[in-house]
Design an enzyme around this catalytic site. Sequence first.
Site, short mmCIF file in Angstrom:
data_model
loop_
_atom_site.label_atom_id
_atom_site.label_comp_id
_atom_site.label_asym_id
_atom_site.label_seq_id
_atom_site.Cartn_x
_atom_site.Cartn_y
_atom_site.Cartn_z
N PHE A 293 0.81 -1.22 0.00
CA PHE A 293 0.00 0.00 0.00
C PHE A 293 0.84 1.27 0.00
CE2 PHE A 293 0.78 -0.02 4.60
CZ PHE A 293 0.93 1.34 4.85
N LYS B 128 -1.14 -7.22 -9.34
CA LYS B 128 -2.12 -7.30 -8.24
C LYS B 128 -1.67 -6.28 -7.19
CE LYS B 128 -3.06 -8.46 -4.51
NZ LYS B 128 -3.44 -7.45 -3.45
N GLU C 146 -4.92 -3.71 -2.07
CA GLU C 146 -6.36 -3.44 -2.07
C GLU C 146 -6.70 -2.16 -1.31
OE1 GLU C 146 -4.59 -5.69 -0.60
OE2 GLU C 146 -5.62 -6.78 1.00
N ARG C 147 -5.71 -1.58 -0.61
CA ARG C 147 -6.03 -0.40 0.20
C ARG C 147 -6.07 0.89 -0.62
NH1 ARG C 147 -6.13 -2.76 4.76
NH2 ARG C 147 -4.47 -4.09 5.55
N SER D 181 5.26 -6.88 3.47
CA SER D 181 5.80 -7.16 4.80
C SER D 181 6.59 -8.47 4.78
CB SER D 181 4.65 -7.23 5.80
OG SER D 181 3.76 -8.26 5.40
N CYS E 176 9.48 1.84 3.53
CA CYS E 176 10.38 0.74 3.91
C CYS E 176 11.79 1.24 4.10
CB CYS E 176 10.35 -0.35 2.85
SG CYS E 176 11.06 0.20 1.32
N GLU F 289 8.94 -4.03 13.30
CA GLU F 289 8.74 -2.98 12.30
C GLU F 289 7.44 -2.26 12.66
OE1 GLU F 289 7.54 -3.93 8.23
OE2 GLU F 289 8.76 -2.26 7.50
P1 NAD Z 1 1.45 -6.57 3.08
O1 NAD Z 1 2.49 -7.63 3.18
O2 NAD Z 1 0.33 -6.59 4.05
O3 NAD Z 1 0.77 -6.60 1.62
C1 NAD Z 1 1.54 -6.64 0.44
C2 NAD Z 1 0.75 -7.37 -0.64
O4 NAD Z 1 0.50 -8.71 -0.20
C3 NAD Z 1 -0.61 -6.73 -0.93
O5 NAD Z 1 -0.83 -6.75 -2.32
C4 NAD Z 1 -1.59 -7.65 -0.19
O6 NAD Z 1 -2.85 -7.73 -0.84
C5 NAD Z 1 -0.89 -8.99 -0.22
N1 NAD Z 1 -1.20 -9.82 0.97
C6 NAD Z 1 -1.48 -9.36 2.22
N2 NAD Z 1 -1.70 -10.40 3.04
C7 NAD Z 1 -1.54 -11.53 2.31
C8 NAD Z 1 -1.63 -12.92 2.61
N3 NAD Z 1 -1.93 -13.37 3.84
N4 NAD Z 1 -1.41 -13.81 1.62
C9 NAD Z 1 -1.10 -13.39 0.38
N5 NAD Z 1 -1.01 -12.07 0.03
C10 NAD Z 1 -1.22 -11.15 0.99
O7 NAD Z 1 2.22 -5.16 3.10
P2 NAD Z 1 1.60 -3.71 3.16
O8 NAD Z 1 1.05 -3.49 4.53
O9 NAD Z 1 0.72 -3.47 1.99
O10 NAD Z 1 2.90 -2.82 2.95
C11 NAD Z 1 3.76 -2.45 4.00
C12 NAD Z 1 4.92 -3.41 4.13
O11 NAD Z 1 5.65 -3.48 2.91
C13 NAD Z 1 5.93 -2.97 5.18
O12 NAD Z 1 6.35 -4.10 5.89
C14 NAD Z 1 7.06 -2.39 4.36
O13 NAD Z 1 8.33 -2.41 4.98
C15 NAD Z 1 7.04 -3.29 3.16
N6 NAD Z 1 7.68 -2.66 2.02
C16 NAD Z 1 8.91 -3.11 1.67
C17 NAD Z 1 9.58 -2.52 0.61
C18 NAD Z 1 10.93 -2.98 0.22
O14 NAD Z 1 11.40 -2.54 -0.80
N7 NAD Z 1 11.59 -3.84 0.95
C19 NAD Z 1 8.98 -1.47 -0.09
C20 NAD Z 1 7.70 -1.05 0.27
C21 NAD Z 1 7.06 -1.66 1.34
#
Ligand code: NAD
Length: 495
Positions: free
Chosen positions: A149, A173, A176-177, A226, A281, A380
């Site tokens: 997101f 994909k 969704e937020r 994450s 991140c 985090e």
């Molecule tokens: P998230 O892991 O909740 O979601 C990321 C994606 O995974 C979304 O598209 C979501 O729909 C999907 N998803 C969520 N739960 C899932 C599940 N149980 N099974 C399968 N798919 C699932 O992350 P977020 O809250 O959207 O984003 C924030 C996180 O992303 C933070 O931890 C941040 O550090 C990380 N991030 C990392 C980088 C990097 O380059 N390392 C960059 C941006 C964000």
Amino acid sequence: MHQIHHLIDGVTAGSASGRSGPVFDPATGEQTAQVDFASVEEVDAAVASARAAFEEWGTVSIARRVKLLYGFRNLIVEHTDEIAHRLTAEHGKVADDARGEVARGIENIEFACGFADSLKGTYSEQASTGVDVYTVRQPLGVCAGITPFNFPAMVPLWMLPNAVACGNTFVLKPSERDPSAPRLIVELAQEAGFPPGVVNLVNGDKVAVDRLLGHPDVAALSFVGSTPIARYVYTTGTAQSKRVQALGGAKNHMVVLPDADLNLAADAAVSAAYGSAGERCMAISVVVAVGEIADPLVEAIKLRMEKLVIGPGNDPASEMGPLITAEHRDRVAGYVGAGADAGAEVVVDGRLQSFDGDGFFLGVSLLDRVTTDMSVYTDEIFGPVLSVVRVDGYHQAVGMIADNPYGNGTAIFTRDGGAARQFQADADAGMVGINVPIPVPVGYHSFGGWGDSLFGDTTMYGPEGLHFYTRPKVITSRWPDPSTSTVDLGFPRND
Ligand code: NAD
């Protein structure tokens, strides 16, 4: 209520899944849209479209692909304000951050426009007598991108341009937020002239992700999110023989040596910890204050925090916007209390700042004398909470970074070139800043961390991105003795 649909095979498709999720304006707390959640069948339709499109797209000339990429780049530039507006409306970030996000995404398209040079391959003439050996890099097929997101425009642009430049087709994909900005990006790819099916969009949640992970026609997955989900996506995808790069969460340390420029370090800590409400991140989450700089540094950070303007992202005066949801805001606030209970000194308590209306706002917090066993250090937080850990010397700071399971980015602030160079060698992280708090690489380098911040062995975008989206093929060819050629080349003939 405005409904946000998929875009499959060049057509906006209303979902038949019967499932959807709410999209909020975090600055008001109001629901502004509803986003479709794809069923397994809808993901299958997107992958089938991408698979069919790949038959032709994989053979389209370099010249044509470059032309389409340039057109796409120009459309994104033209629509920067509209994309940025959607980012602010659904993510909450302030307008400058939103435009900056689009600009960083454009960098990646510009890099991809030059892909022909990077993918020229290699040629070894006369490896043996009459034998030439050469390597070409070919596309993989259908590639999927699953994005978080916090950068709904930039992260899809870490993936999409490089994937299609290399001759792959793509299924996005997004989170969704905040799905409206990625939706516009995929619409602009259609407008640029990419044939239907080359770029597809499915909205959704775990159901869509799991189907992409399990679909036999998906060759590769790029994930950013994450750490627990990154680990899940990596282990599940690779177990099915897919190529996977999965970037996870972070806990970035900023080391401040006693000789650092205090104002530079304090400015950097405030912008890197609280910019985008800490939902980056590459945000600085921990300041490691070495020696006697700790007291003046904490004071300088505190003074700057008092001036920080928090408000709706569309107000030009705002320097920090709201958090993404009410639940996330409350979770972040909980860490301030947990830190205090564990013995940290709460220098600024963001929970005490009140805001009008129902937006998901939280004030900025600063915790001093944090220790590495406290949850405010180990977890985090992904919000506007900065911890200060005090150490006596450089080696303690470097050891702390090495012991932390994350290894996304880190930074050092010092005037000493030798110390900076030593840190560059010692730092246990994938991206290092020297007097730069958020060292996000430019588009012609690649982005990715170490440890629990990256699962897989190829980082995102830049040269490593092109590598990820292609596979090598090595050709060994033997040519007849020139004297036997049917054309008279002037050699003495053997026959
Ligand atoms: P998230 O892991 O909740 O979601 C990321 C994606 O995974 C979304 O598209 C979501 O729909 C999907 N998803 C969520 N739960 C899932 C599940 N149980 N099974 C399968 N798919 C699932 O992350 P977020 O809250 O959207 O984003 C924030 C996180 O992303 C933070 O931890 C941040 O550090 C990380 N991030 C990392 C980088 C990097 O380059 N390392 C960059 C941006 C964000």
